[in-house]
Design a protein around this motif. Structure first.
Motif, mmCIF file in Angstrom:
data_model
loop_
_atom_site.group_PDB
_atom_site.id
_atom_site.type_symbol
_atom_site.label_atom_id
_atom_site.label_comp_id
_atom_site.label_asym_id
_atom_site.label_seq_id
_atom_site.Cartn_x
_atom_site.Cartn_y
_atom_site.Cartn_z
ATOM 1 N N GLY A 42 26.743 47.186 22.733
ATOM 2 C CA GLY A 42 27.173 46.328 23.986
ATOM 3 C C GLY A 42 28.458 45.538 23.679
ATOM 4 O O GLY A 42 29.002 45.526 22.457
ATOM 5 N N ARG A 43 28.748 44.742 24.720
ATOM 6 C CA ARG A 43 29.899 43.877 24.584
ATOM 7 C C ARG A 43 29.720 42.739 23.395
ATOM 8 O O ARG A 43 28.478 42.383 23.173
ATOM 9 C CB ARG A 43 30.429 43.261 25.866
ATOM 10 C CG ARG A 43 31.153 44.253 26.881
ATOM 11 C CD ARG A 43 31.417 43.509 28.182
ATOM 12 N NE ARG A 43 30.262 42.784 28.693
ATOM 13 C CZ ARG A 43 30.099 41.481 28.875
ATOM 14 N NH1 ARG A 43 30.848 40.721 28.289
ATOM 15 N NH2 ARG A 43 29.220 41.158 29.407
ATOM 16 N N SER A 44 30.735 42.206 22.895
ATOM 17 C CA SER A 44 30.793 41.254 21.902
ATOM 18 C C SER A 44 31.401 39.904 22.475
ATOM 19 O O SER A 44 32.549 39.782 21.857
ATOM 20 C CB SER A 44 31.360 41.610 20.445
ATOM 21 O OG SER A 44 30.493 42.788 20.112
ATOM 22 N N PRO A 45 30.809 39.105 23.397
ATOM 23 C CA PRO A 45 31.400 38.018 24.013
ATOM 24 C C PRO A 45 31.864 37.012 22.895
ATOM 25 O O PRO A 45 32.908 36.381 23.476
ATOM 26 C CB PRO A 45 30.642 37.552 25.155
ATOM 27 C CG PRO A 45 29.270 38.207 24.578
ATOM 28 C CD PRO A 45 29.282 39.318 23.787
ATOM 29 N N LYS A 46 31.233 36.643 21.900
ATOM 30 C CA LYS A 46 31.671 35.740 21.125
ATOM 31 C C LYS A 46 32.814 36.294 20.293
ATOM 32 O O LYS A 46 33.151 35.122 19.524
ATOM 33 C CB LYS A 46 30.438 35.389 20.334
ATOM 34 C CG LYS A 46 29.460 34.805 20.856
ATOM 35 C CD LYS A 46 27.974 34.425 20.221
ATOM 36 C CE LYS A 46 26.967 33.808 20.784
ATOM 37 N NZ LYS A 46 25.741 33.557 20.157
ATOM 38 N N ASP A 47 33.192 37.399 20.354
ATOM 39 C CA ASP A 47 34.441 37.721 19.651
ATOM 40 C C ASP A 47 35.490 37.982 20.310
ATOM 41 O O ASP A 47 36.564 38.555 20.005
ATOM 42 C CB ASP A 47 33.925 39.126 18.860
ATOM 43 C CG ASP A 47 33.044 39.006 17.837
ATOM 44 O OD1 ASP A 47 32.910 37.878 16.915
ATOM 45 O OD2 ASP A 47 31.717 39.484 17.662
#
Length: 527
Positions: free
Chosen positions: A54-59
């Motif tokens: 899935g997406r890595s919003p913290k990165d």
């Protein structure tokens, strides 16, 4: 040919082959030869995205450059990174590419020549380039794009950052530089990062031109009646807009200009956990040769896909071109919408399956963007989590939410659009106790909203949320329409509904100082 266009100077790329604008069969052949995936019995290319499903919003980062500093809403969503850090990673990425084959796609984001962004996508994997080719807008005919790209996406899963020296939080990074006009992605194989990065770019650029970018799907009827479906991943945008009785414009990202709406993309990215031919025939039939299946379990002998299997992730995905949907609008354009639907997957199970909103309520619920993050759509999310995502798309909004909300409010008023809140989440109890809304019921409610018959129904007022709830919808049991009646203990419903109402109120406090009283007062009543 140079990678990086005119913005990369004095860089000579050696010892590898640049595969430029390969056809779908060529990309599939390359992916198979490189053992990047396998063909399913239906002809789709099945791939795995490794540990990141899935997406890595913290990165995700935006370069803190002089021209954007005062416009970006900096924080946990739009994390700043210095130009020096970005430049260091950028040069390392160019060095990394010197000894690798690359696959390049030149296309567009945005239907219509007056709005489109010319993009170049550079990939380390052949299947990533196939994904880009199917998801973005392909040049018409055989003529290549001759103009320099307006923006470039460089995606290198094998290139990992060193947090100690590169200033990132992990080995993974998704960085947007608006001044260099580059998106640099590394350390993740999840292809959705490319798609959503360009969406973020358009969410910054288009409002400056007076165009509202929207995280929504869209379809149109034979009479030209356009409907928009707002919602975060997993709320049903793709499923509900793929209606055999209507024509699909796009499944995820659109702009709303003075001339009407237009699709940003040339393909669809459907979540396919639990997919069946009976319930979603258009998506089922679109998964064929040329489509990409991410993290879907496949029988090693028969090569049949098992859409029920969530062993890898709940966030299984299918990427395919828009023309795989029968009757899809080839131009990607249509007129102004008359019906707008806010889709929310309520994990509390207390919101009604459909309710009518006033303009003030539409602004309130748009800014609130209440939904649930569904399992697998982001790293670390293993079960539905109640959350508020401004404008139903906070992870992709570089500007302040009020910018988008004010634009939507003006469009609603100008075109007298009807707005409804639709709960595609749980009923009869919260997640773990209740059940997911039946897709068949949701389809009938949405059909009634779009064709106008819902307006003829008697409505009642919900005492907590202040929403107008229809008492009847053709083909839907009356008890389903009132969520309190679906709970075994109404007192438990009252407790959960009050708790959610308080969450709404607490979340909305951040917007209250800058909004007129009628919008602030349009939310749930909390005693």
């Amino acid at each position: 040919m140079s990678v990086g266009g005119s913005r990369v100077e004095n860089v000579v790329l050696k010892q590898f082959t640049i595969h430029s604008n390969l056809s779908v069969p060529q990309l599939i052949e390359a992916a198979l030869a490189r053992k990047e995936g396998v063909l399913t019995s239906a002809g789709a290319l099945q791939v795995s995205t490794g540990k990141y499903t899935g997406r890595s919003p913290k990165d995700k980062y935006i370069v803190r450059e002089p021209s954007v500093i005062s416009h970006i809403q900096w924080g946990t969503v739009n994390q700043p990174i210095s130009p020096e850090r970005f430049e260091g990673l950028y040069r390392k990425a160019l060095n990394y590419m010197e000894e690798r084959d690359l696959f390049v796609f030149d296309g567009y984001a945005g239907a219509g020549e007056e709005h489109r962004l010319a993009i170049r996508v550079v990939n380390e994997y052949a299947w990533h380039n196939l994904f880009a080719r199917q998801l973005f807008i392909r040049p018409s005919g055989e003529a290549p794009i001759t103009r320099q790209p307006d923006f470039e996406v460089i995606s290198l899963p094998g290139f990992k950052a060193d947090p100690l020296t590169d200033g990132t939080q992990s080995e993974t990074f998704i960085i947007i530089s608006f001044e260099k006009r580059v998106v640099l992605i590394g350390g993740t194989e999840y292809a959705g990062e490319m798609k959503k990065s360009i969406f973020s770019v358009l969410n910054y650029l288009l409002p400056l031109k007076g165009i509202l970018p929207m995280h929504c799907s869209a379809n149109v009827g034979e009479k030209g009646d356009v409907a928009l479906f707002f919602g975060l991943s997993g709320t049903g945008k793709t499923t509900l807009s793929a209606d055999p009785e209507r024509h699909l414009i796009g499944d995820d990202e659109h702009g709303w200009s003075d001339r009407g709406i237009f699709n940003f993309e040339g393909g669809c990215y459907a979540k396919c956990i639990g997919l069946s031919e009976e319930s979603e025939p258009q998506i089922w039939n679109a998964i064929r040769y040329g489509a990409v299946l991410e993290n879907v379990a496949v029988d090693p002998l028969s090569r049949k896909a098992d859409y029920r299997d969530n062993a890898i992730t709940e966030n299984t995905r299918a990427a395919y071109p828009l023309e795989y949907i029968p009757g899809a609008v080839a131009s990607g354009r249509a007129g102004h919408p008359k019906v707008i639907l806010f889709l929310t997957a309520d994990a509390f199970g207390v919101l009604p399956p459909i309710s009518r909103l006033t303009k003030a309520q539409a602004m309130y619920y748009f800014l609130s963007g209440y939904t649930s993050k569904l399992a697998g759509t982001e790293r670390g999310v293993t079960e539905p989590e109640a959350t508020f995502s401004a404008c139903f798309g906070a992870p992709f909004l570089p500007l302040y939410p009020s910018v988008y909300a004010e634009m939507l409010g003006r469009r609603i008023e100008e075109h007298d659009a009807k707005v409804y809140l639709v709960n595609t989440g749980w009923t009869g109890g919260a997640y773990g106790t209740g059940k997911r809304m039946k897709l068949a019921h949701t389809r009938k409610m949405i059909a009634a909203a779009i064709d106008g018959t819902l307006e003829d129904a008697p409505f009642g007022r919900d005492p907590i949320f202040g929403l107008d709830i229809p008492a009847e919808v053709p083909g839907v049991p009356a008890e389903v329409l009132n969520p309190r009646r679906t709970w075994s203990d109404p007192a438990d419903y009252d407790v959960c509904a009050t708790a959610l109402a308080k969450r709404f109120a607490d979340n909305f406090k951040r917007y209250e100082p800058e909004l007129p009283p009628e919008i602030v007062q349009a939310g749930p009543k909390v005693e």
